[in-house]
Design a protein around this motif. Structure first.
Motif, PDB file in Angstrom:
ATOM      1  N   VAL A   1      34.559  46.004  34.783  1.00 48.42           N
ATOM      2  CA  VAL A   1      35.066  44.744  34.233  1.00 48.42           C
ATOM      3  C   VAL A   1      35.128  43.666  35.317  1.00 48.42           C
ATOM      4  O   VAL A   1      34.714  42.511  35.112  1.00 48.42           O
ATOM      5  CB  VAL A   1      36.455  44.957  33.599  1.00 48.42           C
ATOM      6  CG1 VAL A   1      37.070  43.624  33.175  1.00 48.42           C
ATOM      7  CG2 VAL A   1      36.348  45.899  32.402  1.00 48.42           C
ATOM      8  N   GLU A   2      35.622  44.035  36.494  1.00 47.71           N
ATOM      9  CA  GLU A   2      35.794  43.062  37.580  1.00 47.71           C
ATOM     10  C   GLU A   2      34.463  42.516  38.070  1.00 47.71           C
ATOM     11  O   GLU A   2      34.288  41.301  38.233  1.00 47.71           O
ATOM     12  CB  GLU A   2      36.556  43.707  38.738  1.00 47.71           C
ATOM     13  CG  GLU A   2      36.810  42.790  39.926  1.00 47.71           C
ATOM     14  CD  GLU A   2      37.819  41.692  39.638  1.00 47.71           C
ATOM     15  OE1 GLU A   2      37.902  40.753  40.464  1.00 47.71           O
ATOM     16  OE2 GLU A   2      38.519  41.758  38.615  1.00 47.71           O
ATOM     17  N   PHE A   3      33.496  43.395  38.299  1.00 47.23           N
ATOM     18  CA  PHE A   3      32.216  42.922  38.821  1.00 47.23           C
ATOM     19  C   PHE A   3      31.433  42.156  37.757  1.00 47.23           C
ATOM     20  O   PHE A   3      30.727  41.190  38.077  1.00 47.23           O
ATOM     21  CB  PHE A   3      31.413  44.085  39.382  1.00 47.23           C
ATOM     22  CG  PHE A   3      31.857  44.512  40.744  1.00 47.23           C
ATOM     23  CD1 PHE A   3      31.473  43.803  41.874  1.00 47.23           C
ATOM     24  CD2 PHE A   3      32.684  45.615  40.912  1.00 47.23           C
ATOM     25  CE1 PHE A   3      31.896  44.174  43.141  1.00 47.23           C
ATOM     26  CE2 PHE A   3      33.110  46.003  42.172  1.00 47.23           C
ATOM     27  CZ  PHE A   3      32.716  45.276  43.294  1.00 47.23           C
ATOM     28  N   ALA A   4      31.558  42.551  36.514  1.00 50.32           N
ATOM     29  CA  ALA A   4      30.918  41.785  35.444  1.00 50.32           C
ATOM     30  C   ALA A   4      31.520  40.389  35.372  1.00 50.32           C
ATOM     31  O   ALA A   4      30.802  39.388  35.190  1.00 50.32           O
ATOM     32  CB  ALA A   4      31.070  42.509  34.116  1.00 50.32           C
ATOM     33  N   ARG A   5      32.832  40.299  35.507  1.00 51.47           N
ATOM     34  CA  ARG A   5      33.506  38.996  35.503  1.00 51.47           C
ATOM     35  C   ARG A   5      33.007  38.109  36.624  1.00 51.47           C
ATOM     36  O   ARG A   5      32.944  36.877  36.493  1.00 51.47           O
ATOM     37  CB  ARG A   5      35.022  39.204  35.630  1.00 51.47           C
ATOM     38  CG  ARG A   5      35.839  37.926  35.568  1.00 51.47           C
ATOM     39  CD  ARG A   5      37.306  38.187  35.804  1.00 51.47           C
ATOM     40  NE  ARG A   5      37.593  38.505  37.193  1.00 51.47           N
ATOM     41  CZ  ARG A   5      37.701  37.606  38.161  1.00 51.47           C
ATOM     42  NH1 ARG A   5      37.531  36.306  37.901  1.00 51.47           N
ATOM     43  NH2 ARG A   5      37.982  37.970  39.400  1.00 51.47           N
TER      44      ARG A   5
END
Length: 251
Positions: A26-30
């Protein structure tokens, strides 16, 4: 919303279907990354894939060399390169030494130890020719200091800490940085489940007391630390193991 820090960069996350690994996806996609999510649990991975359709999902057992080769190849085939490895996959067996079997030891070393080595080895194979890359290994407070009841798990996490130190030195001339995170007790699904198990609430209350900040950590807080270590903001940081532990190791 994205801050685009990792736009056009490929990030491979192992153990991605749940907990810290899922938070990392989720963090890297964000942050704009092209994410490859690998996990042994195909069903949980499929759920993740439906929620994050832009991520490439790969079913892989990091303890198996062929699976690791295949998941790295899938990242390169899909996105053309591999820029960041988040080596997160692992299991957490906890038992006193006299209740820990040879089979317990072999299992945790196969996944947490050999699996992390293989993930780093095949990721580096792609990064070295490119002359750049970042690897973040997930260690633990158990891989930084001794704890009771963790003769197998803790030893495997010392493998993670050791890989960070040695690979940081070896891969630095190739432009690859290698760092780690050492989480304290994090509010993953497994930890939350303890609240409904016999003795679980008392166990959790004791764990909370051992963290000076007086609470458990969140998976997203570990993911944010991973993103920092993988980003250009930490461009002069390599060989570090960042404690994300609410002050546990400071005592």
């Amino acid at each position: 919303m994205t801050d685009e820090q990792f736009k056009a960069k490929t990030v491979l996350v192992t153990g991605a279907a749940r907990g810290i690994g899922r938070a990392a996806v989720v963090e890297f996609a964000r942050r704009g990354a092209q994410v490859v999510a690998a996990d042994l649990d195909g069903d949980a991975l499929a759920v993740l894939g439906r929620e994050h359709p832009d991520a490439k999902t790969v079913v892989a057992d990091v303890a198996q060399e062929a699976d690791v080769q295949a998941m790295v190849a899938a990242a390169v085939d899909r996105f053309g390169s591999l820029d960041v490895l988040i080596a997160n996959a692992g299991i957490i067996p906890m038992a006193p030494l006299l209740e820990t079997s040879t089979a317990d030891w072999e299992q945790v070393m196969a996944i947490d130890g050999r699996g992390m080595f293989l993930s780093c080895r095949y990721a580096a194979e792609q990064m070295v020719p490119a002359g750049s890359g970042a690897i973040v290994c997930v260690s633990s407070i158990s891989g930084m200091a001794g704890q009771s009841g963790q003769s197998a798990y803790g030893a495997a996490k010392f493998v993670a800490t050791g890989l960070v130190k040695h690979l940081a030195v070896e891969l630095a001339p190739a432009g690859i940085r290698v760092n780690g995170v050492a989480p304290g007790t994090i509010r993953t699904d497994r930890v939350v489940a303890l609240e409904t198990e016999p003795g679980g609430p008392e166990y959790l209350a004791d764990i909370v007391r051992k963290h000076p900040l007086g609470r458990l950590g969140e998976p997203s807080e570990v993911a944010a630390a991973m993103a920092f270590l993988a980003s250009d903001e930490s461009s002069f940081v390599t060989g570090a193991v960042l404690a994300v532990d609410g002050g546990y190791l400071a005592q």
